[in-house]
Design a protein around this motif. Structure first.
Motif, PDB file in Angstrom:
ATOM      1  N   LYS A  75       0.829  -1.196   0.000  1.00 55.91           N
ATOM      2  CA  LYS A  75       0.000   0.000   0.000  1.00 55.91           C
ATOM      3  C   LYS A  75       0.870   1.255   0.000  1.00 55.91           C
ATOM      4  O   LYS A  75       1.861   1.331   0.723  1.00 55.91           O
ATOM      5  N   ALA A  76       0.497   2.227  -0.810  1.00 54.19           N
ATOM      6  CA  ALA A  76       1.219   3.500  -0.848  1.00 54.19           C
ATOM      7  C   ALA A  76       0.897   4.324   0.384  1.00 54.19           C
ATOM      8  O   ALA A  76      -0.164   4.176   1.000  1.00 54.19           O
ATOM      9  N   ASP A  77       1.835   5.218   0.756  1.00 54.59           N
ATOM     10  CA  ASP A  77       1.561   6.115   1.882  1.00 54.59           C
ATOM     11  C   ASP A  77       0.669   7.267   1.426  1.00 54.59           C
ATOM     12  O   ASP A  77       0.187   7.294   0.280  1.00 54.59           O
ATOM     13  N   ALA A  78       0.444   8.220   2.309  1.00 51.61           N
ATOM     14  CA  ALA A  78      -0.482   9.312   2.005  1.00 51.61           C
ATOM     15  C   ALA A  78      -0.034  10.162   0.827  1.00 51.61           C
ATOM     16  O   ALA A  78      -0.846  10.867   0.209  1.00 51.61           O
ATOM     17  N   ASN A  79       1.256  10.105   0.469  1.00 51.30           N
ATOM     18  CA  ASN A  79       1.783  10.883  -0.655  1.00 51.30           C
ATOM     19  C   ASN A  79       2.020  10.035  -1.903  1.00 51.30           C
ATOM     20  O   ASN A  79       2.670  10.484  -2.846  1.00 51.30           O
ATOM     21  N   GLY A  80       1.489   8.806  -1.885  1.00 44.56           N
ATOM     22  CA  GLY A  80       1.610   7.947  -3.050  1.00 44.56           C
ATOM     23  C   GLY A  80       2.939   7.224  -3.151  1.00 44.56           C
ATOM     24  O   GLY A  80       3.241   6.635  -4.194  1.00 44.56           O
ATOM     25  N   LEU A  81       3.745   7.225  -2.090  1.00 43.75           N
ATOM     26  CA  LEU A  81       5.068   6.604  -2.132  1.00 43.75           C
ATOM     27  C   LEU A  81       5.015   5.147  -1.671  1.00 43.75           C
ATOM     28  O   LEU A  81       4.321   4.814  -0.700  1.00 43.75           O
ATOM     29  N   VAL A  82       5.773   4.308  -2.371  1.00 41.06           N
ATOM     30  CA  VAL A  82       5.992   2.926  -1.930  1.00 41.06           C
ATOM     31  C   VAL A  82       7.499   2.705  -1.892  1.00 41.06           C
ATOM     32  O   VAL A  82       8.221   3.088  -2.808  1.00 41.06           O
ATOM     33  N   ARG A  83       7.950   2.095  -0.809  1.00 49.59           N
ATOM     34  CA  ARG A  83       9.374   1.837  -0.615  1.00 49.59           C
ATOM     35  C   ARG A  83       9.589   0.331  -0.516  1.00 49.59           C
ATOM     36  O   ARG A  83       9.107  -0.317   0.406  1.00 49.59           O
ATOM     37  N   PHE A  84      10.280  -0.214  -1.504  1.00 53.26           N
ATOM     38  CA  PHE A  84      10.507  -1.645  -1.557  1.00 53.26           C
ATOM     39  C   PHE A  84      11.936  -1.961  -1.113  1.00 53.26           C
ATOM     40  O   PHE A  84      12.882  -1.387  -1.649  1.00 53.26           O
ATOM     41  N   GLU A  85      12.081  -2.879  -0.173  1.00 53.56           N
ATOM     42  CA  GLU A  85      13.393  -3.335   0.258  1.00 53.56           C
ATOM     43  C   GLU A  85      13.582  -4.755  -0.241  1.00 53.56           C
ATOM     44  O   GLU A  85      12.981  -5.700   0.276  1.00 53.56           O
ATOM     45  N   ALA A  86      14.393  -4.883  -1.297  1.00 52.98           N
ATOM     46  CA  ALA A  86      14.617  -6.175  -1.930  1.00 52.98           C
ATOM     47  C   ALA A  86      15.834  -6.842  -1.299  1.00 52.98           C
ATOM     48  O   ALA A  86      16.942  -6.307  -1.368  1.00 52.98           O
ATOM     49  N   GLY A  87      15.629  -7.999  -0.693  1.00 52.42           N
ATOM     50  CA  GLY A  87      16.723  -8.757  -0.102  1.00 52.42           C
ATOM     51  C   GLY A  87      16.914 -10.086  -0.820  1.00 52.42           C
ATOM     52  O   GLY A  87      16.283 -10.363  -1.831  1.00 52.42           O
ATOM     53  N   ARG A  88      17.828 -10.889  -0.297  1.00 53.66           N
ATOM     54  CA  ARG A  88      18.125 -12.208  -0.858  1.00 53.66           C
ATOM     55  C   ARG A  88      18.595 -12.126  -2.313  1.00 53.66           C
ATOM     56  O   ARG A  88      18.331 -13.011  -3.118  1.00 53.66           O
ATOM     57  N   LEU A  89      19.301 -11.027  -2.657  1.00 55.51           N
ATOM     58  CA  LEU A  89      19.872 -10.891  -3.991  1.00 55.51           C
ATOM     59  C   LEU A  89      21.255 -11.536  -4.012  1.00 55.51           C
ATOM     60  O   LEU A  89      21.858 -11.783  -2.971  1.00 55.51           O
ATOM     61  N   SER A  90      21.763 -11.797  -5.206  1.00 55.72           N
ATOM     62  CA  SER A  90      23.088 -12.404  -5.365  1.00 55.72           C
ATOM     63  C   SER A  90      24.136 -11.320  -5.568  1.00 55.72           C
ATOM     64  O   SER A  90      23.884 -10.326  -6.263  1.00 55.72           O
ATOM     65  N   PRO A  91      25.338 -11.468  -4.996  1.00 56.71           N
ATOM     66  CA  PRO A  91      26.393 -10.455  -5.156  1.00 56.71           C
ATOM     67  C   PRO A  91      26.837 -10.319  -6.614  1.00 56.71           C
ATOM     68  O   PRO A  91      26.772 -11.266  -7.402  1.00 56.71           O
ATOM     69  N   ALA A  92      27.321  -9.117  -6.937  1.00 57.86           N
ATOM     70  CA  ALA A  92      27.927  -8.825  -8.246  1.00 57.86           C
ATOM     71  C   ALA A  92      27.048  -9.311  -9.398  1.00 57.86           C
ATOM     72  O   ALA A  92      27.538  -9.897 -10.370  1.00 57.86           O
ATOM     73  N   THR A  93      25.756  -9.034  -9.291  1.00 60.90           N
ATOM     74  CA  THR A  93      24.796  -9.515 -10.287  1.00 60.90           C
ATOM     75  C   THR A  93      23.973  -8.358 -10.827  1.00 60.90           C
ATOM     76  O   THR A  93      23.522  -7.503 -10.070  1.00 60.90           O
TER      77      THR A  93
END
Length: 460
Positions: free
Chosen positions: A101-119
Motif C-alpha cells: 500500500k502507498a503512503d499518504a503521498n503515493g510513495l511505496v518503498r521496496f526493500e529487496a533482499g536475498r539478492l546475489s552479489p555482483a549480479t
C-alpha cells in the motif's frame, strides 16, 4: 531596369517588422524550450499508474527502490530478476504475496533482499492493473570488485539536458548526485513544496531514464535544502530532511540524527557521504564554527578510523575543500578552517591522506587536484601533500569557479560530470578519475590515473 529600393521610412518599417518577427521567434523558442525542460514527462500507457521510480542503498545482497504512484492508484509491487536469459525463473516479488500500500503521498518503498552479489538485475514496479515502470541495477561484491561511479551536481529544476543521457550511456554502477538537485530555493518549512520539487525533477524524461538505469546516492546542497548558501538555521530544514528520508532510496541513517550522512562499502573501497548543510553554523557566527555539527563530525571521525585499512576511501563532500586562492571567501570550507584542519590532521594521522579521494560539487566547474593544494593538516609546510580532490559540475547550470587552485586546472563549461573508474586486480586498485562533457568525452587535461594499495595511491 534596376529594382526600386524602399524609401527610408519603408526600410525602417521593414526592419522593425523583421525585428518583431525575430523577437517573437526567440520568445517562442524560449517558451518551447522551457516547456521541454519544466513540463512533466508524458507517461506511456503502460506506466500511467506510476509517476517515477529510482533505486539505491545497494549492497551485495539487497537494494531499495522507491516509487511514486499516480493519484487513484492505491498499491503496487516490485518484481526483480537477474538480467539474463531465463532470469525470470529466479524472480523475487516484494512483498512476497499481494501488493504494498502507498503512503499518504503515493510513495511505496521496496526493500529487496536475498539478492546475489555482483549480479545485474532488472526490476519493475507494477500495479494491479498491469501498469509498470522498469529499471536496472547491479549489486556489489564484498571483496575484490571493479566498479564505475559517475558524480555531479547543479542542475536547473527539471532539466532535460543531454548530459543525463551521457552519464547513462557510460553504464556506471552508481551515480552520486552531490546537490542542487533542483534550484527552487525553498526557504520555508513546506513539505508539499519539497515533494513537488522531487516530482518536477523525476518527471524529466532524461533524468527519469538515468535514475531507473543507475542506482543513486544523493546528498542535497544549498539550493535543494533551502535558499542560496543555506545553513542549519534555514526554516526549510525540517521539511527538507523529512521529505528526503521518505523520497530517496538511501542507506541507513543515524538513529535520532537530523543530519543526512551515510557510509557504505563497494568492493574493497569505503564511501563516506557527509551533509554540509543541516548542522552548518552561519558563516558570521563566532569561532570555532562548524560545517558538520558536533555529532556528525564525531560520526565522520569514527568512520574514517574504521576505514583506515581500506585501500581506497571516497569522501563525498558537497562543497569546495580547497580555498587557498582566496581564504577570505565565504564559500566552501574557508569559514570553517579550524574544523577542516582537525579533519585533515586526523586523516593524516590515520595514514589515509594518500588513499583518500574527495568528490565535490557546488563549484559550477570541473576541476582536479592531485594533492598539491589540498593539504590542511596541522604542521603542514609548503611541500605538504594532501589528498586527491575532484569536482564534477555543473550538470545544467551557469558556470563559475570556486576555490582552488587545482593542480590540473579547471574546466568552466556547462553540461559536465565526473567519472571514477576502479579496476580491482586483487592486489591493487587501478583508479582513474576524470571529468566528462555532455557526450561523455574526456575533458582535456582533467584525468588522473592512480594505483592504490595498503601503502597508498601512486600515479601510474
Amino acid at each position: 531596369m534596376a529594382a526600386l529600393q524602399p524609401v527610408p521610412s519603408a526600410r525602417a518599417a521593414q526592419a522593425r517588422a523583421h525585428g518583431l518577427a525575430a523577437a517573437w521567434v526567440m520568445l517562442l523558442s524560449l517558451v518551447l524550450g522551457w516547456l521541454a525542460v519544466a513540463r512533466p514527462a508524458p507517461l506511456s500507457a503502460q506506466s500511467m499508474g506510476i509517476a517515477w521510480a529510482w533505486s539505491g542503498a545497494i549492497t551485495p545482497e539487497s537494494a531499495v527502490i522507491v516509487a511514486r504512484l499516480a493519484n487513484g492508484v492505491a498499491d503496487a509491487r516490485l518484481v526483480i530478476a537477474p538480467d539474463r536469459a531465463g532470469g525470470e525463473s529466479d524472480a523475487l516479488t516484494v512483498p512476497a504475496t499481494g501488493y504494498q500500500k502507498a503512503d499518504a503521498n503515493g510513495l511505496v518503498r521496496f526493500e529487496a533482499g536475498r539478492l546475489s552479489p555482483a549480479t545485474r538485475y532488472r526490476y519493475r514496479v507494477e500495479t494491479r492493473a498491469g501498469q509498470r515502470l522498469d529499471g536496472r541495477l547491479r549489486t556489489w561484491f564484498d571483496g575484490p570488485f571493479s566498479f564505475r561511479i559517475a558524480f555531479a551536481s547543479c542542475a536547473t529544476t527539471g532539466s532535460n539536458s543531454r548530459v543525463f543521457d551521457a552519464i547513462r550511456e557510460l553504464t556506471p554502477d552508481l551515480f552520486v548526485h552531490m546537490g542542487d538537485f533542483h534550484y527552487l530555493n525553498i526557504a520555508r518549512n513546506d513539505a508539499r513544496a519539497f515533494r513537488r520539487a522531487y516530482d518536477r525533477v523525476l518527471d524529466s524524461p532524461r533524468q527519469s531514464a538515468l535514475y531507473r538505469a543507475v542506482p543513486i546516492v544523493y546528498q542535497y546542497d544549498d539550493h535543494d535544502f533551502g535558499a542560496n548558501n543555506a545553513d542549519g538555521t534555514s526554516p526549510s530544514r525540517p521539511a527538507a530532511t523529512s521529505v528526503y528520508r521518505d523520497h530517496v532510496p538511501h542507506y541507513p541513517l543515524q538513529p535520532g540524527a537530523e543530519t543526512i550522512q551515510q557510509a557504505f562499502g563497494i568492493g574493497r573501497a569505503r564511501v563516506i557521504v557527509t551533509d554540509t548543510r543541516t548542522a552548518r553554523a552561519p558563516v558570521d557566527s563566532p569561532q570555532p564554527r562548524t560545517m558538520l555539527g558536533d555529532a556528525q563530525r564525531r560520526w565522520l571521525e569514527a568512520e574514517l578510523t574504521r576505514a583506515k585499512d581500506a585501500p581506497l576511501v571516497i569522501w563525498v563532500n558537497t562543497v569546495p575543500w580547497i580555498t587557498k586562492a582566496n581564504e577570505s571567501t565565504s564559500e566552501g570550507w574557508a569559514p570553517y578552517a579550524e574544523e577542516r584542519e582537525r579533519l585533515a590532521t586526523l586523516i593524516e594521522s590515520l595514514g589515509l591522506t594518500r588513499r583518500l579521494i574527495m568528490l565535490s560539487g557546488d563549484g559550477h566547474m570541473a576541476a582536479l587536484d592531485d594533492g598539491r593544494n589540498s593539504a590542511y593538516m596541522e604542521g603542514r609546510t609548503k611541500d605538504s601533500r594532501g589528498f586527491v580532490v575532484v569536482h564534477g559540475a555543473p550538470l545544467d547550470r551557469w558556470t563559475r569557479v570556486k576555490g582552488g587552485p587545482y593542480s590540473h586546472g579547471v574546466s568552466r563549461r556547462n553540461h559536465q560530470f565526473g567519472l571514477l573508474d576502479v579496476a580491482d586486480t586483487g592486489t591493487a586498485l587501478e583508479v582513474t578519475a576524470s571529468a566528462r562533457d555532455a557526450y561523455g568525452q574526456l575533458v582535456p587535461g582533467l584525468e588522473l590515473k592512480l594505483r592504490c594499495d595498503k601503502d597508498g595511491c601512486q600515479p601510474r
